[in-house]
Design an enzyme around this catalytic site. Structure first.
Site, mmCIF file in Angstrom:
data_model
loop_
_atom_site.group_PDB
_atom_site.id
_atom_site.type_symbol
_atom_site.label_atom_id
_atom_site.label_comp_id
_atom_site.label_asym_id
_atom_site.label_seq_id
_atom_site.Cartn_x
_atom_site.Cartn_y
_atom_site.Cartn_z
ATOM 1 N N THR A 1 0.846 -1.189 0.000
ATOM 2 C CA THR A 1 0.000 0.000 0.000
ATOM 3 C C THR A 1 0.881 1.238 0.000
ATOM 4 O OG1 THR A 1 -1.835 1.167 1.088
ATOM 5 C CG2 THR A 1 -0.194 0.189 2.526
ATOM 6 N N GLY A 2 0.328 2.317 -0.506
ATOM 7 C CA GLY A 2 0.974 3.612 -0.414
ATOM 8 C C GLY A 2 0.242 4.485 0.592
ATOM 9 N N ASN A 3 -0.782 3.916 1.252
ATOM 10 C CA ASN A 3 -1.625 4.643 2.183
ATOM 11 C C ASN A 3 -0.938 4.712 3.549
ATOM 12 O OD1 ASN A 3 -3.620 5.089 4.254
ATOM 13 N ND2 ASN A 3 -5.207 4.685 2.740
ATOM 14 N N ASP B 1 -7.527 -5.110 0.795
ATOM 15 C CA ASP B 1 -8.442 -4.247 0.072
ATOM 16 C C ASP B 1 -9.623 -4.088 0.999
ATOM 17 O OD1 ASP B 1 -8.861 -2.631 -2.223
ATOM 18 O OD2 ASP B 1 -10.469 -3.973 -2.823
ATOM 19 N N HIS C 1 -8.488 7.833 9.446
ATOM 20 C CA HIS C 1 -8.286 8.229 8.052
ATOM 21 C C HIS C 1 -9.481 7.739 7.238
ATOM 22 C CE1 HIS C 1 -6.615 4.141 8.280
ATOM 23 N NE2 HIS C 1 -6.935 4.024 7.014
ATOM 24 N N TYR D 1 -12.872 7.068 5.717
ATOM 25 C CA TYR D 1 -14.262 7.282 6.120
ATOM 26 C C TYR D 1 -14.453 7.318 7.639
ATOM 27 C CZ TYR D 1 -15.567 6.474 1.244
ATOM 28 O OH TYR D 1 -15.708 6.575 -0.120
ATOM 29 N N LYS E 1 -9.732 1.631 18.294
ATOM 30 C CA LYS E 1 -10.048 1.381 16.887
ATOM 31 C C LYS E 1 -9.428 0.063 16.428
ATOM 32 C CE LYS E 1 -9.560 3.022 12.215
ATOM 33 N NZ LYS E 1 -8.771 3.809 11.303
ATOM 34 N N HIS F 1 -12.329 -3.561 11.305
ATOM 35 C CA HIS F 1 -12.326 -4.596 10.268
ATOM 36 C C HIS F 1 -10.907 -5.021 9.927
ATOM 37 C CE1 HIS F 1 -11.836 -0.662 8.558
ATOM 38 N NE2 HIS F 1 -11.639 -1.109 7.334
#
Length: 196
Positions: free
Chosen positions: A7-9, A68, A153, A155, A176, A181
Protein backbone atom coordinates in the site's frame (compact mmCIF):
# COMPACT_ATOMS: atom_id res chain seq x y z
CA UNK A 1 10.41 -11.63 9.59
CA UNK A 2 10.27 -8.82 7.03
CA UNK A 3 7.12 -8.44 4.96
CA UNK A 4 6.35 -5.77 2.40
CA UNK A 5 3.01 -4.05 2.88
CA UNK A 6 1.39 -3.48 -0.49
CA UNK A 7 0.00 0.00 0.00
CA UNK A 8 0.97 3.61 -0.41
CA UNK A 9 -1.63 4.64 2.18
CA UNK A 10 0.24 6.09 5.19
CA UNK A 11 -2.79 5.53 7.43
CA UNK A 12 -2.83 1.80 6.65
CA UNK A 13 0.94 1.52 7.19
CA UNK A 14 0.63 3.18 10.61
CA UNK A 15 -2.41 1.10 11.59
CA UNK A 16 -0.86 -2.25 10.58
CA UNK A 17 2.48 -1.40 12.19
CA UNK A 18 0.65 -0.71 15.47
CA UNK A 19 -1.30 -3.97 15.17
CA UNK A 20 1.87 -5.98 14.50
CA UNK A 21 3.92 -4.46 17.33
CA UNK A 22 5.51 -7.26 19.35
CA UNK A 23 4.85 -10.04 16.82
CA UNK A 24 8.37 -10.20 15.39
CA UNK A 25 7.05 -9.09 12.01
CA UNK A 26 8.52 -5.94 10.51
CA UNK A 27 6.32 -4.20 7.98
CA UNK A 28 8.15 -2.41 5.19
CA UNK A 29 5.94 -0.16 3.06
CA UNK A 30 6.21 -0.81 -0.66
CA UNK A 31 7.16 2.85 -1.11
CA UNK A 32 10.52 2.01 0.52
CA UNK A 33 11.25 -0.07 -2.60
CA UNK A 34 9.75 2.23 -5.23
CA UNK A 35 7.03 -0.31 -6.01
CA UNK A 36 4.41 1.13 -8.37
CA UNK A 37 0.79 0.92 -7.29
CA UNK A 38 -0.99 -2.14 -8.65
CA UNK A 39 -3.94 -1.58 -10.94
CA UNK A 40 -7.01 -2.46 -8.87
CA UNK A 41 -9.17 -3.88 -11.62
CA UNK A 42 -10.59 -6.82 -9.70
CA UNK A 43 -14.32 -7.16 -9.12
CA UNK A 44 -14.04 -7.98 -5.42
CA UNK A 45 -12.01 -7.10 -2.35
CA UNK A 46 -10.32 -10.53 -2.58
CA UNK A 47 -9.24 -10.06 -6.20
CA UNK A 48 -7.86 -6.58 -5.56
CA UNK A 49 -5.93 -7.68 -2.46
CA UNK A 50 -4.32 -10.56 -4.38
CA UNK A 51 -3.39 -8.24 -7.27
CA UNK A 52 -1.71 -5.82 -4.85
CA UNK A 53 0.16 -8.54 -2.93
CA UNK A 54 1.46 -10.18 -6.14
CA UNK A 55 2.64 -6.82 -7.44
CA UNK A 56 4.54 -5.98 -4.22
CA UNK A 57 6.09 -9.45 -3.92
CA UNK A 58 7.15 -9.42 -7.59
CA UNK A 59 8.89 -6.05 -7.26
CA UNK A 60 10.62 -6.75 -3.93
CA UNK A 61 11.22 -10.49 -3.74
CA UNK A 62 9.75 -10.40 -0.22
CA UNK A 63 6.62 -11.96 1.20
CA UNK A 64 3.74 -9.51 0.95
CA UNK A 65 0.62 -8.54 2.82
CA UNK A 66 -2.06 -6.57 1.03
CA UNK A 67 -5.53 -5.59 1.95
CA UNK A 68 -8.44 -4.25 0.07
CA UNK A 69 -11.09 -2.61 2.11
CA UNK A 70 -13.99 -0.30 1.80
CA UNK A 71 -17.27 0.79 3.21
CA UNK A 72 -20.59 -0.76 2.23
CA UNK A 73 -23.73 1.28 2.83
CA UNK A 74 -27.00 -0.66 2.91
CA UNK A 75 -29.14 2.27 1.69
CA UNK A 76 -26.85 2.45 -1.38
CA UNK A 77 -27.02 -1.30 -2.12
CA UNK A 78 -23.49 -1.85 -0.79
CA UNK A 79 -21.84 1.10 -2.51
CA UNK A 80 -19.22 2.45 -2.58
CA UNK A 81 -17.75 -1.02 -1.83
CA UNK A 82 -14.61 -1.79 -3.86
CA UNK A 83 -14.73 1.76 -5.23
CA UNK A 84 -14.50 3.38 -1.76
CA UNK A 85 -11.07 4.98 -2.28
CA UNK A 86 -12.12 6.59 -5.55
CA UNK A 87 -15.82 7.14 -4.81
CA UNK A 88 -15.62 10.87 -5.55
CA UNK A 89 -13.17 10.38 -8.44
CA UNK A 90 -9.58 9.31 -9.05
CA UNK A 91 -6.97 10.35 -6.54
CA UNK A 92 -8.55 9.02 -3.37
CA UNK A 93 -9.44 12.34 -1.71
CA UNK A 94 -10.94 11.23 1.63
CA UNK A 95 -12.74 14.50 2.33
CA UNK A 96 -14.35 14.50 -1.13
CA UNK A 97 -15.39 10.86 -0.66
CA UNK A 98 -16.94 11.68 2.71
CA UNK A 99 -18.79 14.70 1.30
CA UNK A 100 -20.18 12.65 -1.59
CA UNK A 101 -21.35 9.88 0.74
CA UNK A 102 -22.99 12.33 3.15
CA UNK A 103 -24.73 14.03 0.21
CA UNK A 104 -26.01 10.67 -1.10
CA UNK A 105 -27.54 9.97 2.32
CA UNK A 106 -28.78 13.45 3.24
CA UNK A 107 -32.47 12.43 3.05
CA UNK A 108 -31.98 8.98 4.61
CA UNK A 109 -33.14 8.47 8.21
CA UNK A 110 -30.45 7.64 10.78
CA UNK A 111 -31.93 4.16 11.33
CA UNK A 112 -31.53 3.43 7.60
CA UNK A 113 -27.88 4.55 7.40
CA UNK A 114 -26.45 1.17 8.39
CA UNK A 115 -23.05 0.37 6.97
CA UNK A 116 -19.98 -1.72 7.48
CA UNK A 117 -16.30 -1.48 6.86
CA UNK A 118 -15.06 -4.64 5.16
CA UNK A 119 -11.43 -5.71 4.85
CA UNK A 120 -9.89 -8.64 3.01
CA UNK A 121 -6.24 -9.26 3.84
CA UNK A 122 -3.95 -11.51 1.81
CA UNK A 123 -0.50 -12.93 2.54
CA UNK A 124 1.72 -14.30 -0.24
CA UNK A 125 5.05 -16.03 0.41
CA UNK A 126 6.22 -14.95 -3.05
CA UNK A 127 4.75 -13.49 -6.24
CA UNK A 128 3.85 -16.90 -7.69
CA UNK A 129 2.41 -18.32 -4.46
CA UNK A 130 -0.48 -20.56 -5.57
CA UNK A 131 -2.02 -20.65 -2.08
CA UNK A 132 -2.60 -17.15 -0.73
CA UNK A 133 -3.65 -16.93 2.90
CA UNK A 134 -6.88 -14.91 2.96
CA UNK A 135 -8.65 -13.39 5.97
CA UNK A 136 -11.68 -11.14 6.21
CA UNK A 137 -13.02 -8.77 8.84
CA UNK A 138 -16.05 -6.52 9.02
CA UNK A 139 -17.13 -3.74 11.38
CA UNK A 140 -20.81 -2.84 11.64
CA UNK A 141 -21.94 0.73 12.19
CA UNK A 142 -23.83 3.54 10.52
CA UNK A 143 -23.06 6.69 8.62
CA UNK A 144 -23.20 9.80 10.80
CA UNK A 145 -24.98 12.94 9.63
CA UNK A 146 -21.69 14.89 9.63
CA UNK A 147 -17.96 14.30 9.93
CA UNK A 148 -16.68 14.23 13.52
CA UNK A 149 -13.32 13.59 15.14
CA UNK A 150 -9.66 14.33 14.51
CA UNK A 151 -8.30 10.78 14.27
CA UNK A 152 -8.24 7.94 11.81
CA UNK A 153 -8.29 8.23 8.05
CA UNK A 154 -10.62 7.69 5.11
CA UNK A 155 -14.26 7.28 6.12
CA UNK A 156 -13.49 7.17 9.88
CA UNK A 157 -14.94 10.66 10.59
CA UNK A 158 -18.38 9.63 9.27
CA UNK A 159 -18.48 5.98 10.44
CA UNK A 160 -20.40 5.93 13.70
CA UNK A 161 -20.20 3.12 16.24
CA UNK A 162 -23.80 2.92 17.52
CA UNK A 163 -23.04 1.53 20.99
CA UNK A 164 -20.53 4.34 21.63
CA UNK A 165 -22.28 7.12 19.70
CA UNK A 166 -18.82 8.11 18.50
CA UNK A 167 -17.23 7.96 15.07
CA UNK A 168 -14.15 5.87 14.35
CA UNK A 169 -12.23 9.18 14.22
CA UNK A 170 -13.29 10.01 17.80
CA UNK A 171 -11.96 6.87 19.50
CA UNK A 172 -8.36 6.12 20.45
CA UNK A 173 -6.14 4.27 17.99
CA UNK A 174 -5.95 1.34 20.44
CA UNK A 175 -9.75 1.11 20.65
CA UNK A 176 -10.05 1.38 16.89
CA UNK A 177 -7.50 -1.40 16.37
CA UNK A 178 -9.42 -3.60 18.81
CA UNK A 179 -12.74 -3.12 16.97
CA UNK A 180 -11.83 -2.46 13.35
CA UNK A 181 -12.33 -4.60 10.27
CA UNK A 182 -8.60 -4.35 9.53
CA UNK A 183 -7.68 -5.41 13.06
CA UNK A 184 -10.05 -8.39 12.82
CA UNK A 185 -8.67 -9.44 9.43
CA UNK A 186 -5.07 -9.14 10.62
CA UNK A 187 -5.70 -11.19 13.78
CA UNK A 188 -7.31 -13.94 11.66
CA UNK A 189 -4.46 -13.76 9.14
CA UNK A 190 -1.84 -14.10 11.90
CA UNK A 191 -3.67 -17.13 13.35
CA UNK A 192 -3.70 -18.76 9.92
CA UNK A 193 -0.02 -17.99 9.33
CA UNK A 194 0.94 -19.55 12.67
CA UNK A 195 -0.96 -22.68 11.62
CA UNK A 196 1.10 -23.06 8.41
Amino acid sequence: MKIVLATGNAGKVRELSELLAGTGITILPQSDFGVPEAEENGLSFVENAILKARNAAAHTGLPAIADDSGIEVDALNGSPGIYSARYAGPGGDAEANNRKLLKALEHVESSQRTARFRCVMVYLRHADDPSPVIAEGSWEGRIASEARGPGGHGYDPIFEIPELELTAAEISPAEKNRRSHRGQALRILLERLQGR
